[in-house]
Design a protein around this motif. Structure first.
Motif, PDB file in Angstrom:
ATOM      1  N   VAL A   1      82.637 -68.947 -15.473  1.00 30.02           N
ATOM      2  CA  VAL A   1      82.255 -67.993 -14.450  1.00 30.02           C
ATOM      3  C   VAL A   1      83.289 -66.666 -14.781  1.00 30.02           C
ATOM      4  N   ALA A   2      82.323 -65.566 -14.165  1.00 27.95           N
ATOM      5  CA  ALA A   2      83.537 -64.534 -14.206  1.00 27.95           C
ATOM      6  C   ALA A   2      83.022 -63.545 -13.284  1.00 27.95           C
ATOM      7  N   ALA A   3      83.835 -62.328 -12.889  1.00 27.34           N
ATOM      8  CA  ALA A   3      83.323 -61.405 -12.347  1.00 27.34           C
ATOM      9  C   ALA A   3      84.076 -60.109 -12.758  1.00 27.34           C
ATOM     10  N   LEU A   4      83.109 -58.984 -12.569  1.00 32.07           N
ATOM     11  CA  LEU A   4      83.699 -57.651 -12.772  1.00 32.07           C
ATOM     12  C   LEU A   4      83.623 -56.701 -11.752  1.00 32.07           C
ATOM     13  N   HIS A   5      84.341 -55.711 -11.617  1.00 32.56           N
ATOM     14  CA  HIS A   5      84.373 -54.999 -10.289  1.00 32.56           C
ATOM     15  C   HIS A   5      84.927 -53.425 -10.761  1.00 32.56           C
ATOM     16  N   GLY A   6      84.146 -52.647 -10.468  1.00 32.91           N
ATOM     17  CA  GLY A   6      84.665 -51.091 -10.610  1.00 32.91           C
ATOM     18  C   GLY A   6      84.289 -50.239  -9.458  1.00 32.91           C
ATOM     19  N   TYR A   7      85.272 -49.308  -9.286  1.00 36.59           N
ATOM     20  CA  TYR A   7      84.932 -48.145  -8.023  1.00 36.59           C
ATOM     21  C   TYR A   7      85.011 -46.848  -8.896  1.00 36.59           C
ATOM     22  N   ASP A   8      83.773 -46.241  -8.582  1.00 33.23           N
ATOM     23  CA  ASP A   8      83.814 -44.757  -9.214  1.00 33.23           C
ATOM     24  C   ASP A   8      83.959 -43.791  -8.052  1.00 33.23           C
ATOM     25  N   SER A   9      85.225 -43.187  -8.033  1.00 26.47           N
ATOM     26  CA  SER A   9      85.444 -42.319  -6.868  1.00 26.47           C
ATOM     27  C   SER A   9      84.614 -41.035  -6.982  1.00 26.47           C
ATOM     28  N   ALA A  10      84.051 -40.573  -8.245  1.00 23.70           N
ATOM     29  CA  ALA A  10      83.394 -39.334  -8.319  1.00 23.70           C
ATOM     30  C   ALA A  10      82.128 -39.593  -7.473  1.00 23.70           C
ATOM     31  N   SER A  11      81.515 -40.761  -7.755  1.00 17.74           N
ATOM     32  CA  SER A  11      79.981 -41.044  -7.061  1.00 17.74           C
ATOM     33  C   SER A  11      80.261 -41.700  -5.640  1.00 17.74           C
ATOM     34  N   LYS A  12      81.560 -42.302  -5.541  1.00 19.13           N
ATOM     35  CA  LYS A  12      82.010 -43.224  -4.378  1.00 19.13           C
ATOM     36  C   LYS A  12      80.847 -44.436  -4.416  1.00 19.13           C
ATOM     37  N   ILE A  13      80.765 -45.050  -5.398  1.00 19.37           N
ATOM     38  CA  ILE A  13      80.188 -46.311  -5.690  1.00 19.37           C
ATOM     39  C   ILE A  13      81.020 -47.296  -6.194  1.00 19.37           C
ATOM     40  N   GLN A  14      81.035 -48.317  -5.782  1.00 19.75           N
ATOM     41  CA  GLN A  14      81.675 -49.575  -5.984  1.00 19.75           C
ATOM     42  C   GLN A  14      80.690 -50.684  -6.470  1.00 19.75           C
ATOM     43  N   ILE A  15      80.823 -51.225  -7.509  1.00 22.65           N
ATOM     44  CA  ILE A  15      79.973 -52.306  -8.065  1.00 22.65           C
ATOM     45  C   ILE A  15      80.692 -53.346  -8.299  1.00 22.65           C
ATOM     46  N   ARG A  16      80.172 -54.448  -7.881  1.00 26.00           N
ATOM     47  CA  ARG A  16      80.571 -56.044  -8.263  1.00 26.00           C
ATOM     48  C   ARG A  16      79.385 -56.764  -8.724  1.00 26.00           C
ATOM     49  N   ALA A  17      79.850 -57.665  -9.917  1.00 20.98           N
ATOM     50  CA  ALA A  17      78.888 -58.339 -10.761  1.00 20.98           C
ATOM     51  C   ALA A  17      79.548 -59.400 -10.876  1.00 20.98           C
ATOM     52  N   ALA A  18      78.987 -60.718 -10.563  1.00 19.77           N
ATOM     53  CA  ALA A  18      79.414 -61.879 -11.020  1.00 19.77           C
ATOM     54  C   ALA A  18      78.368 -63.061 -11.677  1.00 19.77           C
ATOM     55  N   GLY A  19      78.855 -64.032 -12.230  1.00 15.84           N
ATOM     56  CA  GLY A  19      77.830 -64.862 -12.724  1.00 15.84           C
ATOM     57  C   GLY A  19      78.421 -65.892 -13.908  1.00 15.84           C
ATOM     58  N   PRO A  20      77.658 -66.651 -14.533  1.00 17.10           N
ATOM     59  CA  PRO A  20      78.162 -67.459 -15.577  1.00 17.10           C
ATOM     60  C   PRO A  20      78.547 -66.700 -16.579  1.00 17.10           C
ATOM     61  N   ALA A  21      79.463 -66.808 -17.485  1.00 11.99           N
ATOM     62  CA  ALA A  21      80.056 -66.264 -18.413  1.00 11.99           C
ATOM     63  C   ALA A  21      80.317 -67.126 -19.681  1.00 11.99           C
ATOM     64  N   THR A  22      79.985 -66.411 -20.921  1.00 15.14           N
ATOM     65  CA  THR A  22      80.361 -67.061 -22.101  1.00 15.14           C
ATOM     66  C   THR A  22      80.913 -66.362 -23.180  1.00 15.14           C
ATOM     67  N   LEU A  23      81.673 -67.367 -24.189  1.00 15.09           N
ATOM     68  CA  LEU A  23      82.488 -66.723 -25.111  1.00 15.09           C
ATOM     69  C   LEU A  23      81.684 -66.904 -26.373  1.00 15.09           C
ATOM     70  N   HIS A  24      81.609 -65.642 -27.324  1.00 17.55           N
ATOM     71  CA  HIS A  24      80.861 -66.026 -28.412  1.00 17.55           C
ATOM     72  C   HIS A  24      82.161 -65.375 -29.670  1.00 17.55           C
ATOM     73  N   THR A  25      82.087 -66.376 -30.615  1.00 14.54           N
ATOM     74  CA  THR A  25      83.005 -66.280 -31.308  1.00 14.54           C
ATOM     75  C   THR A  25      82.808 -66.424 -32.936  1.00 14.54           C
ATOM     76  N   ASP A  26      81.578 -67.207 -33.003  1.00 13.67           N
ATOM     77  CA  ASP A  26      81.160 -67.403 -34.530  1.00 13.67           C
ATOM     78  C   ASP A  26      79.635 -67.030 -34.833  1.00 13.67           C
ATOM     79  N   ASP A  27      78.829 -66.538 -33.811  1.00 16.48           N
ATOM     80  CA  ASP A  27      77.398 -66.337 -34.007  1.00 16.48           C
ATOM     81  C   ASP A  27      77.143 -65.003 -34.361  1.00 16.48           C
ATOM     82  N   ALA A  28      75.906 -64.665 -34.343  1.00 14.82           N
ATOM     83  CA  ALA A  28      75.328 -63.181 -34.841  1.00 14.82           C
ATOM     84  C   ALA A  28      76.100 -62.130 -33.638  1.00 14.82           C
ATOM     85  N   LEU A  29      76.129 -62.598 -32.442  1.00 14.34           N
ATOM     86  CA  LEU A  29      76.283 -61.589 -31.430  1.00 14.34           C
ATOM     87  C   LEU A  29      77.901 -61.264 -31.599  1.00 14.34           C
ATOM     88  N   ALA A  30      78.746 -62.270 -31.891  1.00  8.66           N
ATOM     89  CA  ALA A  30      80.100 -61.954 -32.160  1.00  8.66           C
ATOM     90  C   ALA A  30      80.432 -61.186 -33.243  1.00  8.66           C
TER      91      ALA A  30
END
Ligand SMILES: Cc1cc2nc3c(=O)[nH]c(=O)nc-3n(C[C@H](O)[C@H](O)[C@H](O)COP(=O)(O)O)c2cc1C
Length: 197
Positions: A83-112
Motif C-alpha cells: 500500500v501507499a498514499a500520495l498527498h499534495g496541496y496546491d496553494s494557487a487553487s487552495k486544493i489538497q488531494i489525498r490518494a491512497a490504495g494498493p501499490a505495485t512495483l513494475h521492474t521487468d514488464d512492458a510498463l516498466a
C-alpha cells in the motif's frame, strides 16, 4: 469577491477537478501535484514520507505512477505492505488531494520498459548510483553515478515504475465562504460524499 468555483457544491465537478489537477501534474512543474508527498509504512509499522515526481495520472484506470529505485526503502516498503498514499496541496487553487490504495512495483514488464524508455537521460543516471540509495557513506561525496550511456545498462535493473491503484480519493478546498471536503471510493463506484472539513 471572486465567484465560487463550479465544484464548490457539485461532487462530480469536484472529482473532475481532482483528476484534472492530477493529470496536469506530470507536465506542469508549477502544479503542486507535480511533486506530491509519498507515504508508506515501514517494517516497524512507522510512517515514512518523502517527495516523488508524479509521472502519470489516469482517471479512467484510477491510477497514479511514479518512479523509484528498486533498492530504495520506499520500494521495499511498498513491496512488503502493498500500500501507499500520495498527498499534495496546491496553494494557487487552495486544493489538497489525498490518494491512497494498493501499490505495485513494475521492474521487468512492458510498463516498466515504457517508463524507462520515456525517462530523461538525467533521471536514468540516478538509478546507477553506487552504493545503493540509503547506504551509509564515510563522506557525502563517496558515491558514484554512471554517465548517461552506462546508465542504460547499469541503471535499468534498479529502475522501477510504481503504480498506485487509487482506492480512496479525498479533496479539501479552502474558501473563507465555506471550506469543502469530499471523498470518493473505488469500492462504491466513485459515488463520493461530502465530509465535514
Ligand atoms: C523535488 C524532489 C523530487 C523527488 N523525486 C523522486 C522520485 O520521483 N522518485 C524517488 O524515488 N525519489 C525522489 N526524490 C527523493 C526522495 O524524496 C527521497 O529522498 C529518496 O528517494 C529516499 O527515499 P526512501 O529512502 O524513503 O526510499 C525526490 C526528492 C525531491 C526533493
Amino acid at each position: 469577491m471572486t465567484p465560487l468555483p463550479p465544484f464548490h457544491d457539485d461532487l462530480d465537478a469536484a472529482l473532475a477537478q481532482v483528476w484534472r489537477l492530477l493529470e496536469e501534474g506530470p507536465a506542469l512543474r508549477r502544479n503542486a501535484f507535480h511533486m506530491p508527498a509519498l507515504a508508506t509504512v515501514d517494517a516497524d509499522g512507522q510512517p515514512q514520507v518523502r517527495t516523488v515526481v508524479l509521472r502519470a495520472a489516469d482517471r479512467a484506470a484510477g491510477t497514479l505512477r511514479f518512479h523509484c529505485d528498486r533498492r530504495s526503502a520506499k520500494a521495499a516498503e511498498i513491496a512488503a505492505s502493498g500500500v501507499a498514499a500520495l498527498h499534495g496541496y496546491d496553494s494557487a487553487s487552495k486544493i489538497q488531494i489525498r490518494a491512497a490504495g494498493p501499490a505495485t512495483l513494475h521492474t521487468d514488464d512492458a510498463l516498466a520498459e515504457a517508463a524507462w524508455t520515456g525517462a530523461m537521460a538525467m533521471s536514468r543516471v540516478c538509478y546507477g548510483a553506487d552504493p545503493a540509495p540509503g547506504a551509509i557513506l564515510p563522506e557525502g561525496h563517496a558515491y558514484t553515478l554512471p554517465d548517461a550511456e552506462t546508465a542504460l545498462t547499469l541503471g535499468r535493473p534498479n529502475f522501477c515504475a510504481a503504480i498506485l491503484r487509487v482506492a480512496r480519493l479525498e479533496f479539501l478546498y479552502l474558501d473563507r465562504r465555506g471550506h469543502r471536503r469530499a471523498a470518493w471510493e473505488r469500492a462504491d463506484g466513485w459515488a463520493g460524499c461530502w465530509l465535514v472539513p
